[in-house]
Every structure is written in structure tokens, then in C-alpha cells.
Design an enzyme around this catalytic site. Sequence first.
Site, mmCIF file in Angstrom:
data_model
loop_
_atom_site.group_PDB
_atom_site.id
_atom_site.type_symbol
_atom_site.label_atom_id
_atom_site.label_comp_id
_atom_site.label_asym_id
_atom_site.label_seq_id
_atom_site.Cartn_x
_atom_site.Cartn_y
_atom_site.Cartn_z
ATOM 1 N N GLU A 1 0.861 -1.184 0.000
ATOM 2 C CA GLU A 1 0.000 0.000 0.000
ATOM 3 C C GLU A 1 0.893 1.229 0.000
ATOM 4 O O GLU A 1 1.699 1.411 0.912
ATOM 5 C CB GLU A 1 -0.819 0.028 1.294
ATOM 6 C CG GLU A 1 -2.264 -0.328 1.150
ATOM 7 C CD GLU A 1 -2.981 -0.130 2.470
ATOM 8 O OE1 GLU A 1 -2.920 0.972 3.022
ATOM 9 O OE2 GLU A 1 -3.577 -1.105 2.956
ATOM 10 N N ASP B 1 -6.031 9.933 9.491
ATOM 11 C CA ASP B 1 -4.713 9.493 9.935
ATOM 12 C C ASP B 1 -4.272 10.140 11.247
ATOM 13 O O ASP B 1 -4.555 11.306 11.498
ATOM 14 C CB ASP B 1 -3.671 9.808 8.857
ATOM 15 C CG ASP B 1 -3.763 8.844 7.694
ATOM 16 O OD1 ASP B 1 -3.659 7.626 7.940
ATOM 17 O OD2 ASP B 1 -3.971 9.295 6.556
ATOM 18 N N TYR C 1 -11.305 -4.184 3.290
ATOM 19 C CA TYR C 1 -10.387 -3.664 4.306
ATOM 20 C C TYR C 1 -11.202 -3.375 5.557
ATOM 21 O O TYR C 1 -11.994 -2.440 5.578
ATOM 22 C CB TYR C 1 -9.740 -2.383 3.767
ATOM 23 C CG TYR C 1 -8.604 -1.806 4.586
ATOM 24 C CD1 TYR C 1 -8.709 -1.622 5.965
ATOM 25 C CD2 TYR C 1 -7.410 -1.412 3.966
ATOM 26 C CE1 TYR C 1 -7.669 -1.079 6.700
ATOM 27 C CE2 TYR C 1 -6.366 -0.865 4.699
ATOM 28 C CZ TYR C 1 -6.508 -0.697 6.062
ATOM 29 O OH TYR C 1 -5.483 -0.145 6.778
#
Lengths: 264, 397
Positions: A49, A60, A174
Site C-alpha cells: 500500500e 490518519d 479492508y
Amino acid sequence: MKRIEALFRTLKQRGEKALIPFITCGDPDLQTTRALALEMAARGADLLELGIPFSDPLADGPTIQAASNRALQHGVHLQEVLELAGKLRRDTDMPLVLMGYYNPILKHGLERTAREAAQLGVDGFIIPDLPLEESGPWRKAATAAGVASICLAAPTGGPQRIRKAGRLTRGFLYYVSVTGITGARTALPAELAAALKEVRSLVKCPLAVGFGISNQEQVRWLAPYVDGVVVGSAIVQRVARLKGKELLKEIGNFVAALKEPLKP
Amino acid sequence: MLPDRHGRYGQYGGRFVPETLMPALLELEAAYRKISRNREFRRELAWYLREYVGRPTPLYFARHLTEELGGPKIYLKREDLAHTGAHKINNTLGQGLLARRMGKARLIAETGAGQHGVATATVAALLGLECDIFMGTEDIRRQRLNVIRMRLLGARVIPVESGSRTLKDAMNEAIRDWVTHVRHTHYVIGSVAGPHPYPMIVRDFQSVIGKEAKAQLKVREGRRPQCLVACVGGGSNAMGLFYPFYHDPVRLVGVEAAGHGLSSGFHSATLVAGAPGVLHGSYSYLLQDVWGNILEAHSLAPGLDYPGVGPEHAFFKDSGRAEYVSVTDGEALEGFKLLSRTEGILPALESAHAVAYLKNLAPYYSPDDIFIVNLSGRGDKDVDAVAEALGLSGGAD
């Protein structure tokens, strides 16, 4: 996209699980990213990734925010990430997935991004701020070009959303391990194993888990429940700390250690 | 009625958030649609707006400002007289009562000027909810007084060090917190921005401004205004004033912050000089570079210092229903001085942008015409910044 499907098929036959490392592309520079990618491929990474730097990465934590800033300071944007992916494709068959926020992709153009990525040998995209409800135009562009649009599922989702994500995703699903943002964690939620079992019963596609996974013990714990494990911040932390040969050696050893419990 | 069921205003709006937050947004939308129709909730909100906030705020005829400008009659909607000194409380009160009914124990908010932070901390204190406010360290420096107010109200002020250390970064951090604590936390977004249903919820709660103004003017003048003027950062005070006049033949003018000037690159004029893109959960106009990274916004008015804008304003712009203009820091300071001297009212620097633009509109209108300007906040919080910009000292003359 075919490379992702082939990977999970092959691993399944061998009773093996995928190690999916994440690094921010261009952190600290493109040469290092390239060297790291090849080193990781050689030491046990199954799928890479590559993060596309963005000014406002709101899913994040501090580690990847900082990495994103370092890369932006060196002028690394979607264009440069695509070019690097193209170079990597000449050296490795490892599936390459780009992870980045929606606005830079929108600005570059959905069809154009998908087409250029496919031509350069990128296999898929993960867009963390593009939920199922908004992903229609992108999924259409990605499917037309032949790159996988990889959907995320989260612990807050409930069976219906997870089932839908499993149906719409391409390549793999995911699953976000924690209710939160990216970042290495010493402890993962105890209920994660049970949650993964449930997700597994709801979807047919390959299943990977990520967010917060930072060491071999955690990988060992999660391996039985999934087809792949994503490790990001724990690698990016090391990239921030070390340089040159020392960095390559450390990342190589770390990746090899993380892969160990995923082998049959 | 907009938004549509996807949270879109034309092509703008939507919900561009991490998957973790989607269920929370769906829950919020469902709860809001149900609770906002509940008669008991409406009574409760109306009671607090009257008894606690001090509504209706006056619609004040600014005689001297009118004379000075020599054009239309200028009315000021005095949101600066609402409790906490700005319009922000209309929204935080509504969302606070909503959050309590949804069983959320904690409120979080982002703040730029500190007005929304203070308004959220106030409502948290009033309703007995836990409260954390995210604020960029650059804004903490500029708005010390509001930081102290929030702390006195029992809120934690969490400094945000990332990016430009202003409103956009505070919002990133608030979203990150919300992703992490979404189960028991309600995120009180302070503007008509963010993912659906926020632009709709904030618009609805702020619409009290325009509804009151319309009714008050009818009593005073027996007719409708010709033009409404309000400053636009994220756009909540402007939307609150504009929205109830949407179907009326009334000109709507939103004034953005041109900072050091549009050509300098140091501005916050998103609608005037930006381009469509996705930030903080919605598709709208943004300040962005050619790669789609978000640019830092600049304005002397911290409440306008935001590189995005509410999606409904983007829709108004493209459809031509409203027009968007900009004034520089220097012009805003002139507006600040003008209102202070003519009417004895220190406006917030944000509101001073709306006042400042009047000189460009007034010459085209006759004394029979009526303007309503949204005086969205009071200027006490800006006294230090204004003194610095004007080179005023606090010593003896």
C-alpha cells in the site's frame, strides 16, 4: 486487479496469509520509497500500500500526518506517486495499491486517475474519505479501467453495511480494526477477533484487517481470522527515525518478522 | 426542498467521511428529522432562545450609518446582542438539546475565532455535558480572551499544532476525535459546512435570524427589504439570514475575506476565488492547489479564516440566487471604525466585512430601499487585533 485476485487465491491454496505493509510515497523521498518497496517485497511483503500525500489526512494519526507532510515538502503528489508505481511495476510483480484521499484524485480526474494507474500497473485504490454512499462515480471509473476500488468496513457499521461493502469491494475488503484513526497501538480491542469472525461470515471476498497493528504478536493473534494484515504506522515510524542502509535493514527485518506468523 | 436525500444541494454537499462515521451521520440525520418535528423539542428550543439567549435580537435602524452612506436605509440584525456575543449560540443550543435527546454525554467542537467554541462550551455548561474544544495554536494566540472564557465555562481547550494551526486544522482534529469517540460524543459543527446532515441542521437552527428579521421589518416598515448583506466564512450567519428570504425577490450578498488582496494569495475568498472539491466531508468550493491539496486561508478575522464554504452557498453561487464578493483586511478595518464611530457599536471583525462592503452597494440604491446587514458578532474579542493593526495604544493620549 487480477494480480490481487491471483495473490489471495495462491496464498489460500498454500494456507498462507498476506502481509500488507503501508508506506507514504515520497517519505522522505521517492528514491527511498522505491528502495523500501523492493526490500519489503524481497522480505515477505505480499501486497504494498502506497500512501498518496495529502495536506489534510483526516483519517490518519500523527505518524502518517507527519509522513505526508515530509513527502509534500519534497513535491510528491498523485502524479509522482503514479510514476513511481510505474517504475516499481518493472521490478516486481507484487500487487500495488494506492491509498489516498478523494480530493487529489478528483482534481486529477476520476477517469484519468483510474486509466493512468491501470496503464502503469497499479492494481487498486483505497480512498478513506469515500464511503459507499459517495463512491459510485469512482467505482464506475475504476471498474472501466480495471483497477480495484477497495472498500472499507468499520466496527460501527453493523451487518447490513458490512455485507454491502463486501458486495461492492474489489480485490479484498479492508476492515478497520478500531473505532478511530490510523496509528500504532500497543493494545487492540479484545472484541476484534469476534468482530472479524462475524465479518467473515457476512462477506465472500478476501478480508484484510488494518489500523493500529504494530507488532508480530498482534499479527499472530489476528492471522487465523483474516486473509491479510495491514501494518502502516509502525513501519512509517521507523522510516521517520532511520536513514540509508540502516533503514532498509531495519524495515526488511521488521517485515520478515511480521510475515513469520502469516506463513503456513 | 434541498438538500435531496443524498444530502446534495445541486451537485454540492454529500458525505465524504471515513466509513466509521457514516453510521453516526445516518443516526444523526434520522434523529434530527424525528426530534426537530417533535413539539416538545420545539417548545424547549424556543424557550431557551427567548429566556436564555435573549431572542428576538433587535432589528436596529442604523440612522447615522444610513446618513453616512447616503443610500438605502440600513437595518442591523443585532446578533451581537445574543448571549455569548454572536449568532453561534443559535446553532449550539439547538445541537446541544438534540445531542442530549440522542443520549450523547459529550460535545466536541472546532473553533477559529473562539465564538463557536464559547457558544458550545456555554451550552455544555448549561446542559451538563462534557465538552472539548479544538483550536489551532495560532488562533489560541490571537483569541486569548475566548480561550479563557471557554476554560471558565468548564470546557477543555485542546491546542491543535498541525497544518496552519487555524480553523481547518481544528476541524481535522475534531473529526479525528469524533471518529475515535463517536459512540458517546456529538460533534457540534459550527458552520453550514461539513458532511450532510450538518449543513442542513445548522441552516435550520440559524434560520431564526432571517425569520425574525423578516417579521420585525414587516412590523417596522410593512414591507420586504431589497438587499441582505452578511459575511461568509463557512457561511452560517449568512445562510441563517438568507434562507427565509430564498423565495422572495430580495438580493442576497455574501461578503468573503480578501485578506491582503485576492492577487496576494493571502485570502479566504473561497467562493470568489476557489474551485470545487472535497474538504471536511462535503463537495463545495475550496482554496486548493493544482494537486488538490488544501491551501491555507488568510484573514484578519479569524472566523473567516477557512479554506472551505458551506455547500448550499456553492449552490446559491452557481444558480445565481446569491452573489459573493470580497473585501480586504484594510477595508474591513474601515468598516469596523465606521460602525464604531457612527453607531457606537464595535462589530466583530467578521461582521465588519459585511459593513465594509455597503459602500459599494449604497450608491446604487435610493433612500426608499431597505438593507438588512447581519451584525453577526460583537467586536470585544477583536480589540487587541484591531489596536495592533491600527497602531493604537492603550496609554494616555
